[in-house]
Structure formats: C-alpha cells, structure tokens
Write an enzyme that holds these catalytic residues in place. Sequence first.
Site, mmCIF file in Angstrom:
data_model
loop_
_atom_site.group_PDB
_atom_site.id
_atom_site.type_symbol
_atom_site.label_atom_id
_atom_site.label_comp_id
_atom_site.label_asym_id
_atom_site.label_seq_id
_atom_site.Cartn_x
_atom_site.Cartn_y
_atom_site.Cartn_z
ATOM 1 N N GLY A 271 0.813 -1.215 0.000
ATOM 2 C CA GLY A 271 0.000 0.000 0.000
ATOM 3 C C GLY A 271 0.843 1.259 0.000
ATOM 4 O O GLY A 271 0.465 2.260 -0.631
ATOM 5 N N LYS A 308 -7.752 6.737 -3.945
ATOM 6 C CA LYS A 308 -7.051 7.694 -3.087
ATOM 7 C C LYS A 308 -5.537 7.494 -3.149
ATOM 8 O O LYS A 308 -5.046 6.371 -3.166
ATOM 9 C CB LYS A 308 -7.518 7.537 -1.632
ATOM 10 C CG LYS A 308 -8.972 7.919 -1.451
ATOM 11 C CD LYS A 308 -9.261 8.414 -0.062
ATOM 12 C CE LYS A 308 -9.530 7.297 0.891
ATOM 13 N NZ LYS A 308 -9.923 7.787 2.213
ATOM 14 N N LYS A 317 -1.191 11.265 9.365
ATOM 15 C CA LYS A 317 -1.362 10.140 8.442
ATOM 16 C C LYS A 317 -2.093 10.587 7.176
ATOM 17 O O LYS A 317 -3.160 11.210 7.241
ATOM 18 C CB LYS A 317 -2.150 9.060 9.189
ATOM 19 C CG LYS A 317 -2.551 7.862 8.384
ATOM 20 C CD LYS A 317 -1.591 6.730 8.542
ATOM 21 C CE LYS A 317 -2.026 5.554 7.696
ATOM 22 N NZ LYS A 317 -0.969 4.992 6.916
HETATM 23 N N1 LIG Z 1 -4.985 4.478 -0.852
HETATM 24 C C1 LIG Z 1 -5.823 3.777 -0.128
HETATM 25 O O1 LIG Z 1 -7.024 3.799 -0.357
HETATM 26 C C2 LIG Z 1 -5.297 2.930 0.991
HETATM 27 C C3 LIG Z 1 -6.108 1.966 1.566
HETATM 28 C C4 LIG Z 1 -5.585 1.170 2.575
HETATM 29 C C5 LIG Z 1 -4.288 1.350 2.998
HETATM 30 N N2 LIG Z 1 -3.536 2.321 2.422
HETATM 31 C C6 LIG Z 1 -2.164 2.534 2.863
HETATM 32 O O2 LIG Z 1 -1.421 1.353 2.646
HETATM 33 C C7 LIG Z 1 -0.369 1.294 3.585
HETATM 34 C C8 LIG Z 1 -0.323 -0.084 4.169
HETATM 35 O O3 LIG Z 1 -0.063 -0.987 3.137
HETATM 36 P P1 LIG Z 1 0.845 -2.266 3.398
HETATM 37 O O4 LIG Z 1 0.394 -2.918 4.629
HETATM 38 O O5 LIG Z 1 0.889 -3.027 2.145
HETATM 39 O O6 LIG Z 1 2.247 -1.624 3.779
HETATM 40 P P2 LIG Z 1 3.639 -1.553 3.025
HETATM 41 O O7 LIG Z 1 3.475 -1.140 1.640
HETATM 42 O O8 LIG Z 1 4.526 -0.742 3.887
HETATM 43 O O9 LIG Z 1 4.137 -3.055 3.049
HETATM 44 C C9 LIG Z 1 4.460 -3.633 4.273
HETATM 45 C C10 LIG Z 1 5.857 -4.250 4.222
HETATM 46 O O10 LIG Z 1 5.823 -5.384 3.381
HETATM 47 C C11 LIG Z 1 6.882 -5.347 2.440
HETATM 48 N N3 LIG Z 1 6.394 -6.099 1.297
HETATM 49 C C12 LIG Z 1 5.534 -5.693 0.338
HETATM 50 N N4 LIG Z 1 5.230 -6.710 -0.462
HETATM 51 C C13 LIG Z 1 5.918 -7.782 -0.040
HETATM 52 C C14 LIG Z 1 6.020 -9.126 -0.478
HETATM 53 N N5 LIG Z 1 5.294 -9.614 -1.493
HETATM 54 N N6 LIG Z 1 6.834 -9.947 0.202
HETATM 55 C C15 LIG Z 1 7.544 -9.501 1.267
HETATM 56 N N7 LIG Z 1 7.474 -8.248 1.746
HETATM 57 C C16 LIG Z 1 6.663 -7.395 1.088
HETATM 58 C C17 LIG Z 1 7.130 -3.896 2.244
HETATM 59 O O11 LIG Z 1 8.439 -3.663 1.807
HETATM 60 C C18 LIG Z 1 6.905 -3.338 3.641
HETATM 61 O O12 LIG Z 1 8.074 -3.495 4.399
HETATM 62 C C19 LIG Z 1 -0.644 2.365 4.617
HETATM 63 O O13 LIG Z 1 0.231 3.444 4.431
HETATM 64 C C20 LIG Z 1 -2.065 2.784 4.332
HETATM 65 O O14 LIG Z 1 -2.306 4.136 4.647
HETATM 66 C C21 LIG Z 1 -3.997 3.096 1.427
#
Ligand SMILES: NC(=O)c1ccc[n+]([C@@H]2O[C@H](COP(=O)([O-])OP(=O)(O)OC[C@H]3O[C@@H](n4cnc5c(N)ncnc54)[C@H](O)[C@@H]3O)[C@@H](O)[C@H]2O)c1
Length: 565
Positions: A271, A308, A317
Amino acid sequence: MSAQPATSFNNNQASLDSHIRPFEKSASNNTLSSVVEDAATPPLSTSSFSKHLPLLHSAALKPDFRRGSGDSGYDEGSSSPSPLATPDLAPSVASGTGSGAESPVSLDEFSFGHKLRAEDRAEHHGVDQKINLAGLNGLDIGGVTGLETGSFVASAMMPIRYEIKCVDGILDTSNTDLLVGIDCSVFPVMMKPYTGEPVGRRLVIVDNNVYALYGDKIKAYFDHHGVESHIHPLRASENTKEFDSVQELLQQFKNFDIDRRNEPIIAVGGGVTLDICSLAANLWRRNTPVVKVPTTLIGMVDAGVGVKTAVNWCGGKNKIGTYCAPLGVFVDAEQFLGSTGGRGVGNGMGEILKMACVKDVELFELMEGWVAAKPEIEGRAPTSMIMKRAIQGMLEELSPNLFEHTLYRVVDYGHTFSPFVEMDALETNKPLLHGEAVNLDMALSTMLAHNRGWLYPASASHSFSLVRRTYALMSALGLPLRHASFTADNCITALGEIEKARGGRVRVPLMSGGIGMTRFADDVCEDEVRRAWEDMCELVGEMESNGELMGQFGAEGQVTEGPLE
Ligand SMILES: NC(=O)c1ccc[n+]([C@@H]2O[C@H](COP(=O)([O-])OP(=O)(O)OC[C@H]3O[C@@H](n4cnc5c(N)ncnc54)[C@H](O)[C@@H]3O)[C@@H](O)[C@H]2O)c1
C-alpha cells in the site's frame, strides 16, 4: 449597500491579512516541498460550489469510454493529430482542418452558438467543433450562459472506469496482462490502444523489499517481451511515506522522459508504494496513468482498489493526497503473498475483516472457516472467494462515493481511532502495520457498539457473545488486541482529530443489528470511549486467561518492527 456583505468582506480581509506570507524564491525553496509547506497555512477561501450541480444532458453520455473506440492518443501540445474517441470523427480531423486549434469564431457567432446544443454548434461551425463536444472531453459546454448573465458556470462530468483483475502468474513470461491486458480508453488520458505492435518502454517502480525478492523475475519478464524497462526500487515503509519519496519518483519520471500517453507507469509493491507512486503520477503533468500491482494483501483488497493517493506529512497520516483512478490493477495473491509471512497476511486480513463486520456476515464466516481449516496462517493466501468478496464489498462502497462526497462511509470502520494510534506507534520500538492498527480500532468499536446496545439489541448476552466471537477471530488471524500506543487517552485524542477530518462530526461507523450491518454514531463522547476501552481490556484479559485467544500476536500484542518477516 447592505451591511451584511461589507461585514463578511471585512472578515475575509482580516483572515487574508493574517495568512499572507511572502514567498521568496531561492535555491533552497525552489522545490515542491517548499510549495507544500506554504500550503500549511489555513485555506483562504470558503466559497461553496455545492449549488452548482453538474449539468447533464444526453450528449454528455454519448461517447463510450469503456471500449477503446479511439484509434490513437496524443498529448496536448503535440503537433500530431488530436485524439478522438469516435471513429467517425477521427478521419475528418486527421485530414488536417486545424485539429486542436480554436475554431475561428467571431464573438457574434459565439454568442449565437452558445445557445445551441453542442451538436448544432458542430454543424454550424464545422467538424472541428466536435473536438470539444460535451461529454467527449468531460466538459458540458452547452450550459455556459455567462455572456448573457455575467455569471459563468463551469460544469463537467468525469467518466471513471478502471478494472481490478484477479490473475494468475502475473510475472510469468507467458502472461501478457501487464503489457496488453489493460483498458486504455480511460478518461481523461485516452492512452494509445494496443495494436499488436511491440510495447516500447516501461518505467517500473518497485518496493525495495519486493525488488530484493522478485527483481530478477520482473526484469526477466520485460526482457522476454522485448520491452525496454527501467526498474526503480523505492524504499517503502510508513516512515518513508513522505513527500521526499514523491519527489524521488518525480525525478525518475523526468529522467525516463516518460511519454504519458503511451507508457503507463507500473507500480509494484504494498500500500505504501502504491500510495506514493500514484500520488507522484497524479502530480506529474496533472495525471500520468499508473498500473498497480499490489504485493501485500492490504494492497490487494484495499489500497489497490480505490482512487485515493497520499503520503504522510508533519506526523499526520495521509495528510497530502489526491483522488486519481489507476489505469488498471492486477491482483495475484498466489504470486506475492507467500513472502509476506503470517504477519503480512494478518495485516491484510484486518482490512478484510472490516468489510465482513460492516457489510458481509458470510465473509465473516468464510474467514472463521479459513482460520479453522488450518490454524497456521504463515504465508497462506486467503481463498479466492474471500479475496473476491472483499474486493467486491469494497468497490460497492467506494464506487458511489469515489470522491468522498459523503463522509458517512462504512469503509471507515476501524479508521476512527487507528490513524492516530498508528502514527503514535511509529515512535515506539514496535510500530504497528496498518491493518493491525485498524484491528485495534475495530476491537474498541465492537465494544462501543455492544455497550450502546446496538450490536445485537434483542439480547445483551448474544451481543456479548458476538464481541467474544469477533475478538477470537481477530486473534486467530494473528491480529493484535493490545499495543503500547493503544491507550484510552490516545483513542480520545484520535476522536478529536477525526472529528476535524470528518467535517465537524465524528461519524463513527459501528456494527448494528448483528455482524455485517452498520450504523453511524455522531455522539460518541470521551467517557464512552474510556469505558469501552476499559471493558475491552477486561474482556481481552479474561479471554487470554481462558485460552480463547490463540493468535500469534493477539495475546501479547507482540508485533515486530520493520518489514514483514
Ligand atoms: N490508498 C488507499 O485507499 C489505501 C487503503 C488502505 C491502505 N492504504 C495505505 O497502505 C499502507 C499499508 O499498506 P501495506 O500494509 O501493504 O504496507 P507496506 O506497503 O509498507 O508493506 C508492508 C511491508 O511489506 C513489504 N512487502 C511488500 N510486499 C511484499 C512481499 N510480497 N513480500 C515480502 N514483503 C513485502 C514492504 O516492503 C513493507 O516493508 C498504509 O500506508 C495505508 O495508509 C492506502
């Protein structure tokens, strides 16, 4: 002159005076950061546009953007022919009658023309007028009456369509989805449709952890298809979800000299990567298309689904962002989730559980079945039906309210207290993942609903059993029910923050009438939050000692630091 306008003018003037600050252009502030910092001063204008509802007449719906009817797409300022969606118009324009240029229309003609429908104008002035037919470019030019009234109203309809495709083997060389499986006719960019010719170049932004795991495969994929690719690994974590990262990508776009009508940016990551890359792309020439390839579960069911974009700012945030639809999204759970580990899957399950709680009891039961079938969730992708129900539910809620016109959003369940708690946890040695913070919020919200008698009004004991059942599922999904940042005081602070973000009302979505149904509370107060928080802690403690919380992280709140294991 009446007294009222004079008073309000003076008020505005006072407000203006107090916020004006000279902007000095210097080497140090000649950056986007500088501009953004200036934007930190409160907004000056409060004029309302709500009364100017969009005009819609039949012509506005005529062209079908969904089916790639245009045969080519070109950027503005190009000397090439202008893009037209309707095949019958394209030849006329391509024949060189001054496409893209303003029609030589006198004021008299125009003042006559503005009374006519767009089609009639086209007939009156020649085919070039069709370049800007209402609906074709999103503009409703038929309604401009300012020459008569002195009051000009702009109105436009914006067709939005993007596809989220669940696919298998997105990086397999036999799979061409990433290159040609995208509907190019999205508004407003109208990318050049695929003609079967080789795809030229691609700029690929990849989360650096994903790059370490899949970089070779990604490179091999583009090499195999003869696509000149530039892969840029992006440091992606909640701590780097800052405007600096956006600028880093803008520089990449410049270096690549991206041709935005022919070379969609490909964003591969969780994300955070999707949010940063989408924001940068939306800023680059006011909208450069992005194809999203989420690699975390949360990216697949949430961040990759909506429109978004955002980065954090000044400890807040997602404070800076835009609304911008992607060109397309490819979800391949089997390809990527294996490497995200149990914590990564649990993190995404937090957002899926949200959808289950607020609108889909069957999804809730599917999730219970999934954890029961095999307690160890390490690297397990959810079933395809869980994935599809989560995406479907999310889109059902987002699509009618893509731009958050109403702030009563059931998808905000679990997002009342969590933004503040998540940011606070970043300062601790055990930062929370997004879905984990959302889960803590949902645990509190469940107790709030129970205490209000909303969760299951017909029976307090059944209501309480639903709270237990929800906590048990959370724990089994590996989600935390405790954290050092999840204090009653922080939750109360969060309530105040969210009230500002939600336009002066807290609009807390709560389960109501059972799992899978929601209603909103505007009157949640501090005492109520504190009491629910204490009740929640008591129940979690009791369930722990009874051995009812079996999750990896639930009982101890043992979330680990940094990237997913
Ligand atoms: N735009 C939107 O509508 C929306 C909706 C929900 C969440 N978000 C945002 O998304 C973020 C959370 O997303 P997230 O949980 O994916 O976090 P992230 O992108 O930080 O990923 C989490 C961790 O996983 C690692 N990673 C990613 N893919 C991997 C894979 N296949 N294998 C191993 N490691 C991997 C990343 O390097 C990171 O360290 C938050 O910032 C949140 O605000 C946005």
